[in-house]
Enzyme design. Structure first.
Site, PDB file in Angstrom:
ATOM      1  N   HIS A 117       0.981  -1.098   0.146  1.00 33.13           N
ATOM      2  CA  HIS A 117       0.302   0.000   0.037  1.00 33.13           C
ATOM      3  C   HIS A 117       1.006   1.414   0.150  1.00 33.13           C
ATOM      4  CE1 HIS A 117      -3.713  -2.199   2.004  1.00 33.13           C
ATOM      5  NE2 HIS A 117      -3.567  -2.477   0.589  1.00 33.13           N
ATOM      6  N   CYS A 154       5.277  20.244 -12.929  1.00 27.28           N
ATOM      7  CA  CYS A 154       4.424  20.378 -13.766  1.00 27.28           C
ATOM      8  C   CYS A 154       2.922  21.427 -12.563  1.00 27.28           C
ATOM      9  CB  CYS A 154       2.993  19.776 -14.052  1.00 27.28           C
ATOM     10  SG  CYS A 154       2.503  18.771 -13.171  1.00 27.28           S
ATOM     11  N   GLY A 191      -1.955  -8.502  12.868  1.00 27.80           N
ATOM     12  CA  GLY A 191      -2.801  -7.168  12.740  1.00 27.80           C
ATOM     13  C   GLY A 191      -3.315  -6.906  12.130  1.00 27.80           C
TER      14      GLY A 191
HETATM   15  C1  BJW Z   1      -3.708  -5.909  16.799  1.00 22.06           C
HETATM   16  C2  BJW Z   1      -3.122  -5.026  17.815  1.00 22.06           C
HETATM   17  C3  BJW Z   1      -1.706  -5.376  18.442  1.00 22.06           C
HETATM   18  C4  BJW Z   1      -4.994  -3.704  17.398  1.00 22.06           C
HETATM   19  N1  BJW Z   1      -1.465  -6.630  17.849  1.00 22.06           N
HETATM   20  N2  BJW Z   1      -3.578  -6.737  16.429  1.00 22.06           N
HETATM   21  C5  BJW Z   1     -13.127  -7.319  -3.459  1.00 22.06           C
HETATM   22  C6  BJW Z   1     -14.223  -7.298  -2.173  1.00 22.06           C
HETATM   23  C7  BJW Z   1     -14.669  -5.838  -1.511  1.00 22.06           C
HETATM   24  C8  BJW Z   1     -13.777  -5.174  -2.266  1.00 22.06           C
HETATM   25  C9  BJW Z   1     -12.879  -4.709  -3.252  1.00 22.06           C
HETATM   26  C10 BJW Z   1     -12.947  -6.210  -3.433  1.00 22.06           C
HETATM   27  N3  BJW Z   1     -11.263  -5.994  -4.168  1.00 22.06           N
HETATM   28  C11 BJW Z   1     -11.430  -4.587  -4.107  1.00 22.06           C
HETATM   29  C12 BJW Z   1     -12.287  -3.890  -3.690  1.00 22.06           C
HETATM   30  C13 BJW Z   1     -11.764  -2.645  -3.322  1.00 22.06           C
HETATM   31  C14 BJW Z   1     -11.869  -2.367  -2.306  1.00 22.06           C
HETATM   32  C15 BJW Z   1     -11.785  -2.405  -0.785  1.00 22.06           C
HETATM   33  O1  BJW Z   1     -11.004  -3.578  -0.224  1.00 22.06           O
HETATM   34  N4  BJW Z   1     -12.663  -2.151  -0.144  1.00 22.06           N
HETATM   35  C16 BJW Z   1     -12.958  -3.246   1.501  1.00 22.06           C
HETATM   36  C17 BJW Z   1     -12.812  -1.734   2.728  1.00 22.06           C
HETATM   37  C18 BJW Z   1     -14.377  -3.646   1.236  1.00 22.06           C
HETATM   38  N5  BJW Z   1      -9.893  -2.523  -2.619  1.00 22.06           N
HETATM   39  C19 BJW Z   1      -9.564  -1.535  -3.028  1.00 22.06           C
HETATM   40  O2  BJW Z   1      -9.827  -0.612  -3.627  1.00 22.06           O
HETATM   41  C20 BJW Z   1      -7.885  -1.581  -3.448  1.00 22.06           C
HETATM   42  N6  BJW Z   1      -7.702  -1.757  -4.754  1.00 22.06           N
HETATM   43  C21 BJW Z   1      -8.814  -2.088  -5.786  1.00 22.06           C
HETATM   44  O3  BJW Z   1      -8.817  -2.986  -5.481  1.00 22.06           O
HETATM   45  O4  BJW Z   1      -8.055  -2.002  -7.156  1.00 22.06           O
HETATM   46  C22 BJW Z   1      -9.242  -1.873  -8.413  1.00 22.06           C
HETATM   47  C23 BJW Z   1      -7.674  -1.995  -9.470  1.00 22.06           C
HETATM   48  C24 BJW Z   1      -7.349  -2.501  -9.927  1.00 22.06           C
HETATM   49  C25 BJW Z   1      -6.517  -2.428 -11.536  1.00 22.06           C
HETATM   50  C26 BJW Z   1      -7.089  -0.621 -11.928  1.00 22.06           C
HETATM   51  C27 BJW Z   1      -7.866   0.517 -10.905  1.00 22.06           C
HETATM   52  C28 BJW Z   1      -7.884   0.006  -9.795  1.00 22.06           C
HETATM   53  C29 BJW Z   1      -6.810  -0.592  -2.902  1.00 22.06           C
HETATM   54  C30 BJW Z   1      -7.105  -1.262  -1.641  1.00 22.06           C
HETATM   55  C31 BJW Z   1      -5.971   0.286  -1.093  1.00 22.06           C
HETATM   56  C32 BJW Z   1      -5.928   0.174   0.819  1.00 22.06           C
HETATM   57  N7  BJW Z   1      -5.398   1.230   0.793  1.00 22.06           N
HETATM   58  C33 BJW Z   1      -5.268   1.590   2.724  1.00 22.06           C
HETATM   59  C34 BJW Z   1      -4.677   3.138   3.159  1.00 22.06           C
HETATM   60  C35 BJW Z   1      -3.645   3.273   2.522  1.00 22.06           C
HETATM   61  C36 BJW Z   1      -2.959   4.653   2.831  1.00 22.06           C
HETATM   62  C37 BJW Z   1      -3.240   4.834   3.940  1.00 22.06           C
HETATM   63  O5  BJW Z   1      -2.546   4.267   5.363  1.00 22.06           O
HETATM   64  O6  BJW Z   1      -3.657   5.434   4.732  1.00 22.06           O
HETATM   65  O7  BJW Z   1      -4.527   0.645   3.145  1.00 22.06           O
HETATM   66  S1  BJW Z   1      -7.401   1.198   3.818  1.00 22.06           S
HETATM   67  C38 BJW Z   1      -6.781   0.524   5.170  1.00 22.06           C
HETATM   68  O8  BJW Z   1      -6.454  -0.397   5.105  1.00 22.06           O
HETATM   69  C39 BJW Z   1      -5.164   0.712   4.822  1.00 22.06           C
HETATM   70  C40 BJW Z   1      -4.612  -0.627   5.228  1.00 22.06           C
HETATM   71  O9  BJW Z   1      -2.852  -1.414   4.413  1.00 22.06           O
HETATM   72  C41 BJW Z   1      -5.810  -1.242   5.162  1.00 22.06           C
HETATM   73  C42 BJW Z   1      -5.720  -2.926   5.528  1.00 22.06           C
HETATM   74  O10 BJW Z   1      -6.250  -2.258   7.225  1.00 22.06           O
HETATM   75  P1  BJW Z   1      -5.267  -3.169   9.038  1.00 22.06           P
HETATM   76  O11 BJW Z   1      -3.554  -3.019   8.519  1.00 22.06           O
HETATM   77  O12 BJW Z   1      -6.019  -4.318   8.781  1.00 22.06           O
HETATM   78  O13 BJW Z   1      -5.424  -1.801   9.878  1.00 22.06           O
HETATM   79  P2  BJW Z   1      -7.115  -1.770  10.344  1.00 22.06           P
HETATM   80  O14 BJW Z   1      -6.924  -0.769  11.140  1.00 22.06           O
HETATM   81  O15 BJW Z   1      -8.721  -1.945  10.015  1.00 22.06           O
HETATM   82  O16 BJW Z   1      -7.058  -2.967  11.339  1.00 22.06           O
HETATM   83  C43 BJW Z   1      -6.253  -3.578  12.392  1.00 22.06           C
HETATM   84  C44 BJW Z   1      -6.029  -4.766  13.036  1.00 22.06           C
HETATM   85  O17 BJW Z   1      -5.408  -4.951  13.820  1.00 22.06           O
HETATM   86  C45 BJW Z   1      -7.747  -4.460  13.798  1.00 22.06           C
HETATM   87  O18 BJW Z   1      -7.882  -6.239  13.643  1.00 22.06           O
HETATM   88  C46 BJW Z   1      -7.120  -5.223  15.398  1.00 22.06           C
HETATM   89  O19 BJW Z   1      -7.482  -5.843  16.284  1.00 22.06           O
HETATM   90  C47 BJW Z   1      -5.297  -5.604  15.453  1.00 22.06           C
HETATM   91  N8  BJW Z   1      -4.812  -5.107  16.392  1.00 22.06           N
HETATM   92  N9  BJW Z   1      -4.132  -4.004  17.704  1.00 22.06           N
HETATM   93  C48 BJW Z   1      -2.212  -7.049  16.894  1.00 22.06           C
HETATM   94  N10 BJW Z   1      -1.621  -4.848  19.117  1.00 22.06           N
HETATM   95 ZN    ZN Z   2       3.558  16.999 -11.932  1.00 24.15          ZN
END
Ligand code: BJW
Ligand code: ZN
Length: 252
Positions: A117, A154, A191
């Site tokens: 990401h 740009c 996590g």
């Molecule tokens: C602990 C803890 C401790 C707490 N120890 N654990 C299929 C089905 C449905 C939807 C889609 C699909 N395919 C695509 C989609 C759409 C979308 C998507 O997935 N949406 C869902 C929300 C439904 N995906 C996309 O849009 C992706 N792109 C895409 O598919 O493009 C298609 C395409 C193809 C070709 C051309 C053009 C387009 C892109 C996804 C990008 C995600 N980006 C983000 C933001 C990044 C920048 C930023 O940080 O601001 O990435 S979103 C956010 O979520 C971030 C994270 O990396 C990601 C995952 O989150 P994560 O890491 O799991 O965090 P949390 O907060 O959710 O969970 C924390 C966990 O830790 C919890 O479980 C706690 O319990 C636990 N925890 N303390 C251990 N101490």
């Molecule tokens: Zn530029």
């Protein structure tokens, strides 16, 4: 106590994948994506800020949020979970670390992750894609919107070098991650809420290819059903304990 079947699997594993999300950095003081935010940012949903539409609508709001987060990361240190993962890489024949995180705490703990990401530290132009060079190492950022810098080529607006919803993940990184998942013996999912795709497919691919999937998370996630082992606890406590129990001589 780590289950004895997991200890045996790990001791004999040739290829291990560790797949991390925001929870691994929680104990370094970095809010997870789904945690409630503080200050100005508590009024906004990260899911709504992490999009190109949000940046088009209000670039200063989105850039300010990312600079606030970058400042938090710059002031944080890797925790025992990050260090345990780096240590594990020296204890198994091959370890591939795949992260969804945009902080640099794995690198600072000594790992070299596949980044799915992007990064908070690789901004580029929203219009022409030109990289923006290196940002100041220790940003001092107020809790408020901030105009993004202008592109030197740009004059477009500089955006964070991360992957927003609706954007494609870097192809090479995703291919490498899927390949590693297909060929590993054990995969740790640490996590992550396992709801954001395509990253959430990685443990599923590993399980379907015969790997033992181990989830480290204090809470339940949609991966629970598929995981062979659900280790309920925080990354910084579970992972060091797992290393001690698996590789300390007296336990062998
Ligand atoms: C602990 C803890 C401790 C707490 N120890 N654990 C299929 C089905 C449905 C939807 C889609 C699909 N395919 C695509 C989609 C759409 C979308 C998507 O997935 N949406 C869902 C929300 C439904 N995906 C996309 O849009 C992706 N792109 C895409 O598919 O493009 C298609 C395409 C193809 C070709 C051309 C053009 C387009 C892109 C996804 C990008 C995600 N980006 C983000 C933001 C990044 C920048 C930023 O940080 O601001 O990435 S979103 C956010 O979520 C971030 C994270 O990396 C990601 C995952 O989150 P994560 O890491 O799991 O965090 P949390 O907060 O959710 O969970 C924390 C966990 O830790 C919890 O479980 C706690 O319990 C636990 N925890 N303390 C251990 N101490
Ligand atoms: Zn530029």
């Amino acid at each position: 106590m780590t289950p004895s079947e997991l200890l045996a699997r790990l001791r004999s594993a040739s290829r291990v994948v560790v797949f991390t999300g925001a929870g691994v950095s929680a104990e370094s003081g970095i809010p997870t994506f789904r945690d409630a935010l503080t200050g100005l940012w508590s009024k906004f949903d990260p899911m709504q800020l992490a999009t190109a539409e949000a940046f088009r609508r209000d670039p200063a709001l989105v850039w300010g949020w990312y600079e606030w987060r970058r400042a938090k990361v710059a002031g944080a240190k890797p925790n025992a979970g990050h260090f345990a993962i780096a240590k594990m890489a020296s204890l198994v024949p091959l370890l591939t670390l795949i992260t969804q995180n945009v902080d640099d705490l794995h690198e600072r703990a000594g790992s070299d992750p596949i980044r799915l990401h992007g990064s908070l530290f690789a901004p580029r132009c929203f219009d022409c894609g030109e990289g923006h060079g290196v940002l100041p190492a220790s940003p001092i950022v107020a809790d408020e919107p901030l105009e993004p810098p202008a592109c030197a080529r740009c004059a477009g607006k500089i955006r964070p070098g991360v992957v927003w919803f609706g954007e494609a993940l870097p192809g090479e990184a995703l291919d490498a991650a899927f390949d590693a998942a297909r060929s590993c013996d054990v995969l740790f999912s640490v996590g992550t809420s396992s709801v954001v795709y395509p990253a959430a497919e990685i443990p599923v691919i590993a399980a379907r290819s015969g790997a033992a999937v181990v989830q480290v998370n204090p809470d339940r996630t949609p991966l629970d059903e598929m995981a062979r082992f659900n280790l309920r606890g925080s990354a910084a406590s579970v992972l060091p304990q797992l290393l001690r129990e698996t590789w300390s001589e007296e336990n062998r």
